[in-house]
Motif scaffolding. Structure first.
Motif, PDB file in Angstrom:
ATOM      1  N   ILE A   1       0.842  -1.203   0.000  1.00  0.00           N
ATOM      2  CA  ILE A   1       0.000   0.000   0.000  1.00  0.00           C
ATOM      3  C   ILE A   1       0.873   1.247   0.000  1.00  0.00           C
ATOM      4  CG2 ILE A   1      -1.653   1.330   1.364  1.00  0.00           C
ATOM      5  CD1 ILE A   1      -2.804  -1.339   2.336  1.00  0.00           C
ATOM      6  N   TRP A   2       1.885   1.250   0.850  1.00  0.00           N
ATOM      7  CA  TRP A   2       2.827   2.362   0.932  1.00  0.00           C
ATOM      8  C   TRP A   2       3.492   2.619  -0.418  1.00  0.00           C
ATOM      9  CZ3 TRP A   2       5.617   6.020   3.696  1.00  0.00           C
ATOM     10  CH2 TRP A   2       6.939   6.228   3.329  1.00  0.00           C
ATOM     11  N   THR A   3       3.964   1.561  -1.071  1.00  0.00           N
ATOM     12  CA  THR A   3       4.722   1.714  -2.313  1.00  0.00           C
ATOM     13  C   THR A   3       3.833   2.168  -3.463  1.00  0.00           C
ATOM     14  OG1 THR A   3       6.233  -0.031  -1.560  1.00  0.00           O
ATOM     15  CG2 THR A   3       6.280   0.552  -3.902  1.00  0.00           C
TER      16      THR A   3
ATOM     17  N   THR B   1       0.798   3.511  -3.435  1.00  0.00           N
ATOM     18  CA  THR B   1       0.188   4.823  -3.212  1.00  0.00           C
ATOM     19  C   THR B   1       1.171   5.943  -3.488  1.00  0.00           C
ATOM     20  OG1 THR B   1      -1.270   3.865  -1.524  1.00  0.00           O
ATOM     21  CG2 THR B   1      -1.030   6.260  -1.550  1.00  0.00           C
ATOM     22  N   ASN B   2       2.388   5.790  -2.986  1.00  0.00           N
ATOM     23  CA  ASN B   2       3.395   6.827  -3.199  1.00  0.00           C
ATOM     24  C   ASN B   2       3.767   6.961  -4.663  1.00  0.00           C
ATOM     25  OD1 ASN B   2       4.731   8.197  -0.693  1.00  0.00           O
ATOM     26  ND2 ASN B   2       4.289   6.124  -0.021  1.00  0.00           N
ATOM     27  N   VAL B   3       3.999   5.836  -5.329  1.00  0.00           N
ATOM     28  CA  VAL B   3       4.411   5.907  -6.738  1.00  0.00           C
ATOM     29  C   VAL B   3       3.297   6.507  -7.590  1.00  0.00           C
ATOM     30  CG1 VAL B   3       5.058   4.526  -8.753  1.00  0.00           C
ATOM     31  CG2 VAL B   3       6.045   4.018  -6.514  1.00  0.00           C
ATOM     32  N   ALA B   4       2.055   6.085  -7.354  1.00  0.00           N
ATOM     33  CA  ALA B   4       0.934   6.637  -8.123  1.00  0.00           C
ATOM     34  C   ALA B   4       0.815   8.149  -7.918  1.00  0.00           C
ATOM     35  CB  ALA B   4      -0.365   5.937  -7.722  1.00  0.00           C
ATOM     36  N   ALA B   5       0.965   8.594  -6.660  1.00  0.00           N
ATOM     37  CA  ALA B   5       0.878  10.035  -6.386  1.00  0.00           C
ATOM     38  C   ALA B   5       2.067  10.784  -6.971  1.00  0.00           C
ATOM     39  CB  ALA B   5       0.784  10.267  -4.884  1.00  0.00           C
ATOM     40  N   HIS B   6       3.270  10.208  -6.840  1.00  0.00           N
ATOM     41  CA  HIS B   6       4.458  10.877  -7.389  1.00  0.00           C
ATOM     42  C   HIS B   6       4.328  11.072  -8.889  1.00  0.00           C
ATOM     43  CE1 HIS B   6       7.078   9.298  -3.817  1.00  0.00           C
ATOM     44  NE2 HIS B   6       6.333  10.333  -3.494  1.00  0.00           N
ATOM     45  N   VAL B   7       3.973  10.002  -9.583  1.00  0.00           N
ATOM     46  CA  VAL B   7       3.889  10.077 -11.037  1.00  0.00           C
ATOM     47  C   VAL B   7       2.696  10.934 -11.465  1.00  0.00           C
ATOM     48  CG1 VAL B   7       3.579   8.741 -13.152  1.00  0.00           C
ATOM     49  CG2 VAL B   7       5.070   7.883 -11.339  1.00  0.00           C
ATOM     50  N   GLY B   8       1.540  10.718 -10.848  1.00  0.00           N
ATOM     51  CA  GLY B   8       0.337  11.457 -11.247  1.00  0.00           C
ATOM     52  C   GLY B   8       0.454  12.943 -11.012  1.00  0.00           C
TER      53      GLY B   8
ATOM     54  N   THR C   1       7.436  -0.896   7.464  1.00  0.00           N
ATOM     55  CA  THR C   1       7.461  -1.583   6.184  1.00  0.00           C
ATOM     56  C   THR C   1       8.472  -2.720   6.296  1.00  0.00           C
ATOM     57  OG1 THR C   1       9.184  -0.128   5.291  1.00  0.00           O
ATOM     58  CG2 THR C   1       6.882   0.528   4.944  1.00  0.00           C
ATOM     59  N   LEU C   2       8.588  -3.504   5.251  1.00  0.00           N
ATOM     60  CA  LEU C   2       9.529  -4.618   5.289  1.00  0.00           C
ATOM     61  C   LEU C   2      10.953  -4.124   5.510  1.00  0.00           C
ATOM     62  CD1 LEU C   2       8.038  -6.781   2.410  1.00  0.00           C
ATOM     63  CD2 LEU C   2       8.015  -7.322   4.849  1.00  0.00           C
ATOM     64  N   ILE C   3      11.293  -2.959   4.967  1.00  0.00           N
ATOM     65  CA  ILE C   3      12.652  -2.445   5.100  1.00  0.00           C
ATOM     66  C   ILE C   3      12.934  -2.008   6.540  1.00  0.00           C
ATOM     67  CG2 ILE C   3      14.249  -0.656   4.335  1.00  0.00           C
ATOM     68  CD1 ILE C   3      13.665  -2.869   2.289  1.00  0.00           C
ATOM     69  N   THR C   4      12.040  -1.246   7.137  1.00  0.00           N
ATOM     70  CA  THR C   4      12.269  -0.807   8.523  1.00  0.00           C
ATOM     71  C   THR C   4      12.214  -1.983   9.487  1.00  0.00           C
ATOM     72  OG1 THR C   4       9.903  -0.292   8.800  1.00  0.00           O
ATOM     73  CG2 THR C   4      11.344   1.477   8.050  1.00  0.00           C
ATOM     74  N   TYR C   5      11.405  -2.985   9.167  1.00  0.00           N
ATOM     75  CA  TYR C   5      11.351  -4.168  10.026  1.00  0.00           C
ATOM     76  C   TYR C   5      12.651  -4.948   9.950  1.00  0.00           C
ATOM     77  CZ  TYR C   5       9.841  -8.600  12.007  1.00  0.00           C
ATOM     78  OH  TYR C   5       9.745  -9.735  12.767  1.00  0.00           O
ATOM     79  N   VAL C   6      13.243  -5.054   8.764  1.00  0.00           N
ATOM     80  CA  VAL C   6      14.529  -5.740   8.625  1.00  0.00           C
ATOM     81  C   VAL C   6      15.599  -5.002   9.427  1.00  0.00           C
ATOM     82  CG1 VAL C   6      16.356  -6.341   6.992  1.00  0.00           C
ATOM     83  CG2 VAL C   6      13.981  -6.776   6.405  1.00  0.00           C
ATOM     84  N   PHE C   7      15.552  -3.680   9.434  1.00  0.00           N
ATOM     85  CA  PHE C   7      16.493  -2.904  10.245  1.00  0.00           C
ATOM     86  C   PHE C   7      16.344  -3.262  11.727  1.00  0.00           C
ATOM     87  CE2 PHE C   7      17.482   0.765  12.874  1.00  0.00           C
ATOM     88  CZ  PHE C   7      18.738   1.128  12.408  1.00  0.00           C
TER      89      PHE C   7
ATOM     90  N   PHE D   1       9.918   1.465  -2.234  1.00  0.00           N
ATOM     91  CA  PHE D   1       9.920   0.198  -1.504  1.00  0.00           C
ATOM     92  C   PHE D   1      11.062   0.164  -0.492  1.00  0.00           C
ATOM     93  CE2 PHE D   1      10.740  -4.238  -0.708  1.00  0.00           C
ATOM     94  CZ  PHE D   1       9.494  -4.851  -0.775  1.00  0.00           C
ATOM     95  N   ASN D   2      12.221   0.704  -0.867  1.00  0.00           N
ATOM     96  CA  ASN D   2      13.402   0.681  -0.004  1.00  0.00           C
ATOM     97  C   ASN D   2      13.531   1.918   0.881  1.00  0.00           C
ATOM     98  OD1 ASN D   2      14.501  -1.836  -0.855  1.00  0.00           O
ATOM     99  ND2 ASN D   2      15.219  -0.873  -2.742  1.00  0.00           N
ATOM    100  N   THR D   3      12.531   2.796   0.874  1.00  0.00           N
ATOM    101  CA  THR D   3      12.608   4.007   1.697  1.00  0.00           C
ATOM    102  C   THR D   3      12.668   3.653   3.179  1.00  0.00           C
ATOM    103  OG1 THR D   3      11.445   5.365   0.090  1.00  0.00           O
ATOM    104  CG2 THR D   3      11.414   6.123   2.365  1.00  0.00           C
ATOM    105  N   PHE D   4      13.599   4.300   3.881  1.00  0.00           N
ATOM    106  CA  PHE D   4      13.797   4.002   5.298  1.00  0.00           C
ATOM    107  C   PHE D   4      13.634   5.241   6.173  1.00  0.00           C
ATOM    108  CE2 PHE D   4      16.787   4.008   8.868  1.00  0.00           C
ATOM    109  CZ  PHE D   4      16.317   2.924   9.593  1.00  0.00           C
TER     110      PHE D   4
END
Length: 491
Positions: A271-273, A275-282, A444-450, A418-421
């Motif tokens: 959802i995070w990825t 939503t952000n990409v759609a808003a950035h591009v749009g 997100t998966l990235i912050t959880y891995v951290f 996706f990789n935003t931390f």
């Protein structure tokens, strides 16, 4: 009739004893758990039924017995209050590590521990204790005025646990492997140079000299760490024995698949990825298209202003937004409210998404502005002569000509987002709390891995997560590029 003063005197003594007895019953029961002592830490368990006037517990300590708090030093404070809206989290600073009900204690927005009035029992691991020396510790119930609401009795405790320093890891195999990788890169360049000489291409001698530093640097600083991370994914590497890890097979990947909350954090990551990409591009495309239209005055000024969120370092922007979204921040001051926009899961998720959208729009706008300016204008002039509307021109001319830019830039945006931390870590650190041992509501998966790597010290499991996420991104990228047909367009 004989006088009854002795009986009255006896009643007076009983009435005088009542408050003293009540005060004695209110003395917190403090016990020291010697089995849980650590280096410079003393673990205390507290039992106490807080009265209506008690608003907090103060923990005092001294290196000698004391009967009043001026003779001791204040260590920490545990507040008493409503914990229904508070999360159970670890402290930001390792000084007030406390528990209640077997779980990390609730904490308020100031990171202070809070216990419910009817809790009855809680415990803390007190840091900063002098090892090998007697310490006297007292828990003092206090009221809103800061005065004690009950007497206290210091208990003696000590920690004799020596400082156990982890031995230096054996890094010889890492050094040898790194040296072998560098030598392999040098050997590869030498072989290619030898082939050129045999083929009569002697003029390429200086080319390899120029290429060698970059290739050796990439090999040592990029290729080798990636290969080492893949190898760690199949070992039991952890904070306690890094450098002495053992082969673990696919055990870490099984742990990844069985991680608590994996479906929830994976769903929020998507959802995070998207939503952000759609808003950035749009929004970026809308702004770029508007500013490249002929007849727009001050377009250069508008581009400069809109580029500021990208020009300012990201961590500064995120910290500024974090301050503005606080209950006493700028946004609440404008609205005349005191809303904590990161207190509840849904509000916190919406906040981090909106902030990241604000950060990413300028780059997309500038990239698409360049692509729009590269589209020949004669097509639009011909379309206007044919009577095509601006919407038809946009759909039938602009978008098809932007496909070669939109597809790769959307893919890059997907990978970056996706990789935003920093946005999530600096704003919420993954909070609000959801469940013990699970990712936070905004993780997100990235912050959880951290967190897995640096909060829990499970390097092998974190490396397995990284490999799994890398393969996931490769798969998504392949499918996206294949279905978009951008490679055929490039040919």
């Amino acid at each position: 009739m004989p006088p009854r003063r002795p009986q009255l005197a006896g009643c007076a003594w009983l009435l005088a004893l009542v408050p003293l007895t009540a005060l004695a019953d209110a003395v917190p029961e403090v016990t020291v758990d010697a089995a849980k002592q650590e280096y410079r830490r003393i673990h205390v368990d507290v039992r106490h039924a807080a009265g209506p006037e008690t608003t907090a517990y103060e923990v005092w300590f001294s290196d000698r017995p004391f009967r009043s708090t001026p003779d001791a030093e204040l260590h920490s404070t545990v507040l008493i209050g409503d914990v229904s809206g508070l999360a159970r989290t670890a402290p930001a600073f390792d000084t007030q590590d406390c528990w209640s009900g077997g779980l990390p204690i609730h904490r308020n927005a100031d990171d202070l521990p809070v216990v419910a009035r009817d809790a009855g029992a809680w415990s803390c691991s007190l840091s900063g204790m002098t090892p090998g020396a007697d310490q006297w510790i007292a828990v003092v119930p206090v009221g809103a005025n800061g005065r004690s609401t009950a007497s206290f009795e210091p208990v003696m405790a000590r920690t004799d646990v020596a400082d156990e320093r982890t031995p230096e890891p054996d890094t010889l195999h890492i050094t040898v492997t790194l040296a072998a990788v560098v030598l392999a890169a040098v050997a590869l360049l030498s072989y290619l140079r030898f082939r050129d000489v045999r083929g009569g291409r002697a003029g390429t001698r200086h080319a390899y000299v120029y290429v060698a530093p970059a290739l050796i640097g990439l090999t040592a600083l990029t290729f080798y760490p990636i290969a080492y991370g893949v190898w760690l994914a199949f070992t039991d590497a952890s904070q306690s024995h890094l450098g002495q890890e053992n082969w673990n097979g696919i055990g870490n990947f099984v742990t990844v698949a069985a991680s608590p909350g994996i479906l929830r954090v994976g769903a929020f990551t998507m959802i995070w990825t998207f939503t952000n990409v759609a808003a950035h591009v749009g929004i970026g495309l809308l702004l770029a298209y508007t500013l490249t239209r002929p007849g727009i005055r001050g377009s250069t000024l508008y581009r400069t202003v809109l580029l500021l969120p990208w020009a300012i370092p990201g961590y500064i922007s995120v910290l500024a937004w974090n301050g503005m979204l606080q209950p006493d921040g700028l946004l609440n001051a404008i609205l005349g409210t005191a809303i904590d926009f990161t207190a509840t899961p849904n509000a916190a998720r919406a906040s981090v998404i909106l902030v990241n959208i604000w950060l990413g729009i300028p780059f997309m706008m500038m990239a698409l502005s360049g692509a729009l300016q590269g589209i020949p204008t004669d097509m639009f002039e011909a379309a206007e002569l044919e009577g095509a509307s601006r919407w038809d021109q946009f759909v039938r001319l602009t978008l098809p000509n932007l496909k070669g830019t939109l597809v790769p830039i959307s893919l890059l945006g997907f990978i970056w987002t996706f990789n935003t931390f920093n946005t999530i870590y600096l704003m919420t650190r993954g909070n609000p709390y959801v469940g013990f041992g699970e990712p936070g509501a905004t993780d997100t998966l990235i912050t959880y891995v951290f967190s897995v790597a640096f909060d829990y010290g499970q390097y092998g499991v974190a490396a397995a997560w990284s490999v799994a996420l890398f393969l996931l991104l490769v798969g998504i990228s392949y499918v996206y590029v294949k279905r978009s047909g951008v490679m055929e367009l490039a040919r």
